[in-house]
Scaffold this active site. Structure first.
Site, PDB file in Angstrom:
ATOM      1  CB  CYS A 172      35.831  25.124 -16.426  1.00 47.47           C
ATOM      2  SG  CYS A 172      35.029  25.296 -17.973  1.00 47.47           S
ATOM      3  NE  ARG A 196      34.057  29.380 -18.773  1.00 45.57           N
ATOM      4  CZ  ARG A 196      34.539  30.486 -19.195  1.00 45.57           C
ATOM      5  NH1 ARG A 196      34.176  31.074 -19.631  1.00 45.57           N
ATOM      6  NH2 ARG A 196      36.028  30.487 -19.021  1.00 45.57           N
ATOM      7  CD1 TRP A 245      36.695  19.967 -18.574  1.00 52.85           C
ATOM      8  CD2 TRP A 245      38.900  20.524 -18.979  1.00 52.85           C
ATOM      9  NE1 TRP A 245      37.070  19.328 -20.065  1.00 52.85           N
ATOM     10  CE2 TRP A 245      38.538  19.723 -19.802  1.00 52.85           C
ATOM     11  CE3 TRP A 245      40.048  20.992 -18.655  1.00 52.85           C
ATOM     12  CZ2 TRP A 245      39.773  19.394 -20.802  1.00 52.85           C
ATOM     13  CZ3 TRP A 245      41.114  20.861 -19.731  1.00 52.85           C
ATOM     14  CH2 TRP A 245      40.721  20.113 -20.690  1.00 52.85           C
ATOM     15  CG  ASN A 304      38.671  29.188 -13.718  1.00 50.77           C
ATOM     16  OD1 ASN A 304      38.229  28.029 -13.295  1.00 50.77           O
ATOM     17  ND2 ASN A 304      37.752  30.122 -14.278  1.00 50.77           N
ATOM     18  CD  GLU A 343      34.823  22.383 -37.611  1.00 54.50           C
ATOM     19  OE1 GLU A 343      33.737  22.341 -36.925  1.00 54.50           O
ATOM     20  OE2 GLU A 343      35.961  22.260 -37.375  1.00 54.50           O
ATOM     21  CE  LYS A 363      31.909  21.993 -34.428  1.00 52.02           C
ATOM     22  NZ  LYS A 363      33.210  21.777 -34.265  1.00 52.02           N
ATOM     23  CD  GLU A 419      33.792  19.242 -31.188  1.00 48.99           C
ATOM     24  OE1 GLU A 419      34.488  19.755 -30.361  1.00 48.99           O
ATOM     25  OE2 GLU A 419      33.627  20.032 -31.947  1.00 48.99           O
ATOM     26  CG  HIS A 430      49.918   8.024 -50.703  1.00 49.92           C
ATOM     27  ND1 HIS A 430      50.652   7.550 -51.466  1.00 49.92           N
ATOM     28  CD2 HIS A 430      48.972   8.965 -51.471  1.00 49.92           C
ATOM     29  CE1 HIS A 430      50.637   7.987 -52.968  1.00 49.92           C
ATOM     30  NE2 HIS A 430      49.684   8.714 -52.841  1.00 49.92           N
ATOM     31  CE  LYS A 454      31.703  27.651 -27.381  1.00 44.36           C
ATOM     32  NZ  LYS A 454      31.357  27.127 -28.770  1.00 44.36           N
TER      33      LYS A 454
END
Length: 603
Positions: A2, A27, A74, A100, A480, A484, A487, A503, A598
């Site tokens: 990362c 990050r 990461w 990275n 969105e 949020k 996550e 449906h 990030k």
């Protein structure tokens, strides 16, 4: 991936590396490590799973050294663990490397060159440092061995390499992954992000893909793939250390939510002229006005902002717009129009999936425009045009102000193009006035934090899943809002077009399931209310976020009414606060959610 840091030429190398890694914590990562040497045989390699604080606990006594490299990892290859953490060393202990990116052919390298090597971990990076050591047996020097390894490697990378037989040099190379050289007096630094080394210098040199850099304390030497020397001017990072501190806020996310009204005003300042008229660079407006279709390319939160941008561009500029996920578009490019314009949305400007599309777009010769928060980033440099978000550094992993900044700058672009094309809808749309009203509306909502916190405590405290629903712009915000929530609070949340519930998705509704409805559009308000009644009759708990002009007595969250095209800027704010408080009430780290990074610099 990362984050990478490096230093050469300062006595307190270990302290500088640790401070740099702390600045890169935003990050996202699962392990970290540093390597420091004094050039006289005193070498220190310390690694730890977990946070930088865990790494610091393992450092006992003073680490002496003037050269070193550090890394936050990461996991991509191999589980998060101390043995898989960077830096990695060669079998003979001579070479130490941080990396990275992703090496696509690491298995082939292992089979062809390293069958007799003993590997301590499971990472593709360890393969690379062993490969460099393999080539060093016959190469005339370390640079040659490094270059031989780079010719074999396929994939994305940012490397920093130390040979303990040449402790006055850090070797650096990059392809697709971001990396900068920072210039100091009597020292130089390396970093993935300028923020990591702002305490040491604000002068940086960009590195292009395929270049190799020899970094010494008094000098840097950049070479292209053919060995030609390249001179590149440094630039001054326009960042203030105060911008990347929390100040009195407990979390960066809280600070960044609160900053959104001021970001809207800053965008107006940057994109209006002395007569308060929208002003965008003429070449950008001309390119956008002449195209017959705009393709918005983005990932995650930026992808959701792109949907709001589609409505803005189609209504104000009168141009058809398609919104695509970068990771899908790259491998499944649709039939294109005759005069396309590609518009890339990325907070960091380093998103690997989007960059892969941009490389193909450039090869095809189509015009491109990047909207990003980071000047000088890869997507900005490689696109034909750039519009900056002017949101200031965003540190929390969960994006908030970058999302609203993207929509606001898309509105600026749409208004400017609409005016150029003399589109009637743009002529009656006063963006300067409307965006000012929107900023004030956002302020009204952030002032209601405690009421939202109380609602969340009773509504989402113990649920495993939740749904957001809406129609039109409200559906775009629902996607969105759900992202949020999932996550950072780890609630399994989904955003749906309200009309789609019956449906199939309504099968998931059971007693106590939270369903949050967003209602800001007059034409669809009654329909969404009907959908909320449908889930209530099946046991759902409902919460309604409603524009003031459409509100009823039973609605819990009333938000100020703004221009219909700008409602996402306002309706998203309570959903950001809902996610924030849901996470706090569950006892999780708001700024550093598990498993997330990030800046996603690998495909």
């Amino acid at each position: 991936m990362c984050g990478i840091v490096g230093i050469i030429g300062k006595e307190n190398a270990a302290d500088i590396l640790l401070q740099g890694l702390e600045k890169l914590e935003y990050r996202g990562y699962d392990s970290a490590g540093i390597y420091v040497t004094d050039g006289q045989g005193e070498n220190h390699l310390i690694k730890s799973q977990g946070r930088i604080a865990d790494l610091q606990k393992k450092i006992t006594g003073e680490l002496t050294g003037t050269i070193g490299i550090g890394h936050t990892r990461w996991a991509t290859h191999g589980r998060p663990s101390e043995r898989n953490a960077h830096p990695h060393t060669s079998e003979n202990g001579r070479f130490t490397l941080v990396h990275n990116g992703v090496i696509e052919n690491f298995e082939e390298i292992k089979q062809e060159f390293l069958q007799n090597n003993s590997l301590g971990g499971e990472t593709d990076t360890e393969i690379v440092v062993h490969l460099i050591a393999h080539f060093s047996k016959t190469a005339e020097n370390t640079k040659t061995a490094f270059k031989q390894a780079l010719k074999v490697i396929k994939g994305s990378y940012a490397f920093a390499l130390i040979d303990n037989q040449e402790p006055e040099i850090i070797y650096v190379a990059k392809n697709k992954s971001p990396l900068l050289i920072g210039l100091g007096e009597g020292f130089n630094v390396i970093c993935s992000d300028a923020m990591a080394m702002l305490q040491e210098t604000n002068h940086f040199v960009e590195i292009a893909d395929g270049e190799l850099v020899i970094v010494e304390k008094e000098n840097i030497q950049i070479e292209d793939q053919k060995g030609n020397l390249i001179f590149r001017e440094s630039y001054e990072a326009q960042l203030d250390l105060n911008d990347i501190e929390k100040g009195t806020y407990p979390y960066y996310m809280s600070k960044e939510i609160d900053e959104q009204p001021s970001v809207m005003r800053r965008i107006l300042e940057q994109y209006t002229d002395e007569q308060d008229q929208i002003h965008v660079e003429a070449s950008v407006v001309a390119e956008a006005a002449e195209c017959d279709r705009i393709y918005i390319i983005a990932c995650g939160t930026s992808y959701h902002a792109g949907w709001a941008g589609k409505r803005l561009l189609e209504d104000l500029a009168g141009t058809p717009v398609e919104v695509h996920l970068s990771s899908e578009f790259s491998y499944n490019m649709p039939l294109l129009s005759e005069k396309p314009l590609f518009l890339f949305l990325s907070q960091s400007g380093e998103t690997a999936d989007s960059r892969q599309v941009l490389v193909k777009v450039n090869a095809l010769g189509y015009p491109s425009l990047t909207l990003t928060n980071v000047p000088g980033s890869t997507l900005s440099r490689e696109a034909k045009h750039t519009l900056l978000l002017h949101a200031g550094p965003e540190i929390a992993v969960a994006s908030t102000k970058a999302y609203t900044a993207q929509i606001a700058v898309l509105a600026v672009l749409a208004a400017a193009v609409g005016a150029k094309k003399q589109n009637p809808a743009a002529s009656v749309f006063d963006l300067t006035a409307e965006l000012s009203l929107t900023a004030a509306a956002m302020e009204t909502i952030v002032d209601e934090k405690m009421m939202i916190s109380q609602l969340v405590e009773s509504f989402l405290s113990d649920t495993r899943n939740a749904f957001y629903i809406g129609r039109g712009m409200d559906y775009f915000v629902s996607m969105e809002a759900a992202l949020k929530l999932k996550e950072i609070s780890y609630i399994q949340a989904e955003g749906f077009a309200a009309g789609e519930l019956k449906h199939g998705t309504i099968a998931l509704i059971e007693e106590g399931t939270p369903v949050i409805g967003i209602i800001t559009e007059e034409a669809t308000a009654a329909h969404t209310r009907g959908n909320l009644k449908e889930v209530e009759s099946r046991g759902a708990k409902t919460l309604r976020i409603v524009s003031e002009s459409l509100a009823g007595k039973q609605d819990q969250l009333i938000i100020p009414t703004v221009h219909p095209l700008l409602t996402p800027l306002v309706s998203v704010v309570p959903t950001q606060l809902i996610a924030y408080f849901a996470t706090l009430h569950r006892g999780y780290d708001v700024d550093k959610p598990r498993n997330l990074a990030k800046s996603v610099t690998v495909e």
